[in-house]
Design a protein around this motif. Structure first.
Motif: not given
Length: 347
Positions: A46-48, A79-87
């Motif tokens: 968050s906040g990145s 507009h960078v959104r925090p979270g978990r991403y599966e690349i």
């Protein structure tokens, strides 16, 4: 001559179009990952901002320039959104930016019967972004406790062990609110009616279930154990549950990691509101977080006339039950002889 000129112009336009189409294909649709694994899990705190992306994501990309161009065109850089991403291996820039803009993947958060609130906080902090300190603050917030009609001792029982789907960047406060929602869903009217039939409130059911939980790890025996304690409560007998003595020792000394294999007569005299050898009725709060099978055992206990039980040496993990003190003393004497022999062999 004029025809030849038109042909040259047309060919030039065609080649230019093909060149642009090829460039567009490369920028948007050509695979742009550099790792060899099938997928790479990428966390954005968050906040990145985009500087975090350039520092942490770029090493996983084959061409950082084309990614930046697409990210800029799609306004992701602001507009960078925090979270978990599966690349996934082989994703192109269009897929990458669309996912990072819109599709943070949820995580499955599981926890079982934790003995203390601090252990629960530590467990959850390994699954979501919130750290254990912020989780503890959320759990023990006076507003949160008052809002849910409980206190700092009984709040542990408001967490129902299960597997829950959450977003990785769920805050500590959001996690606490979600668990309270799950608690209220769990305690539906049917379960409340079953609790009332036993003369207990939901929180009292949880307290007794925590004792049942600690008495046996055999789920199929828990309704029988619960029946014994409910018979004792109805007969106004002290519960005399050894797990409450173990908890009282740890709670009094503050040494929660101490391993206590045996409860002695002197231990049953310890002054503590959790020592059910000295108090009448239930202790003031759970001695651990019971799982659902222990709660259901109290809500739907086995109906019998047993008032006593002791470990069954012939079936390790199970117990021998008795209706009378005389029968129980016989079972207990056999158990003590077996235990003395085991402890002597261990020396």
């Amino acid at each position: 001559m004029i025809k030849k000129i038109f042909k040259i112009i047309a060919l030039t336009i065609l080649l230019g179009g093909l060149t642009l189409a090829g460039a567009g294909y490369y920028i948007l649709l050509y695979p742009n990952t550099s790792f060899q694994e099938q997928e790479n899990i990428f966390y954005i705190p968050s906040g990145s901002d985009y500087s975090f992306i350039s520092k942490e994501l770029y090493p996983s990309l084959s061409d950082t320039n084309t990614f930046y161009w697409v990210a800029t065109a799609m306004k992701y850089t602001d507009h960078v959104r925090p979270g978990r991403y599966e690349i996934r291996k082989g994703m192109n820039n269009l897929q990458l930016v669309r996912m990072l803009r819109n599709r943070s993947q949820p995580v499955k958060v599981s926890f079982n019967n934790q003995d203390r609130l601090s252990l629960l906080a530590q467990r959850i902090s390994k699954e979501i972004e919130a750290d254990s300190t912020s989780l503890m603050n959320a759990f023990l917030s006076p507003y949160f406790l008052a809002e849910n009609g409980t206190d700092s001792l009984n709040i542990l029982g408001h967490f129902i062990p299960n597997t829950y789907e959450l977003y990785w960047n769920t805050s500590a406060e959001e996690f606490a609110q979600r668990m309270e929602k799950e608690y209220k869903t769990f305690w539906n009217e049917k379960r409340k009616e079953k609790a009332a039939a036993q003369g207990l409130t939901p929180e009292q059911v949880t307290v007794l279930a925590s004792i049942v939980q600690k008495e046996t790890y055999m789920a199929d025996e828990r309704p029988t154990i619960a029946g014994v304690y409910l018979n004792r409560l109805k007969d106004k007998m002290p519960l005399q549950a050894d797990p409450t003595v173990v908890y009282a020792i740890k709670e009094t000394t503050g040494k929660y990691d101490t391993i206590i294999k045996r409860v002695y007569i002197k231990d049953t005299q310890i002054a503590s509101p959790y020592n059910t050898y000295r108090i009448q009725g239930l202790p003031p709060a759970p001695i651990a977080m019971p799982d659902i099978s222990s709660i259901e055992a109290v809500l739907s206990p086995e109906e019998h006339e047993y008032l006593f039980f002791v470990a069954d040496t012939a079936r390790i993990g199970y117990h021998k039950f008795a209706r009378t003190l005389q029968e129980h003393n016989k079972n207990r004497q056999a158990y003590r002889k077996w235990l003395d022999r085991i402890m002597t062999n261990d020396k």
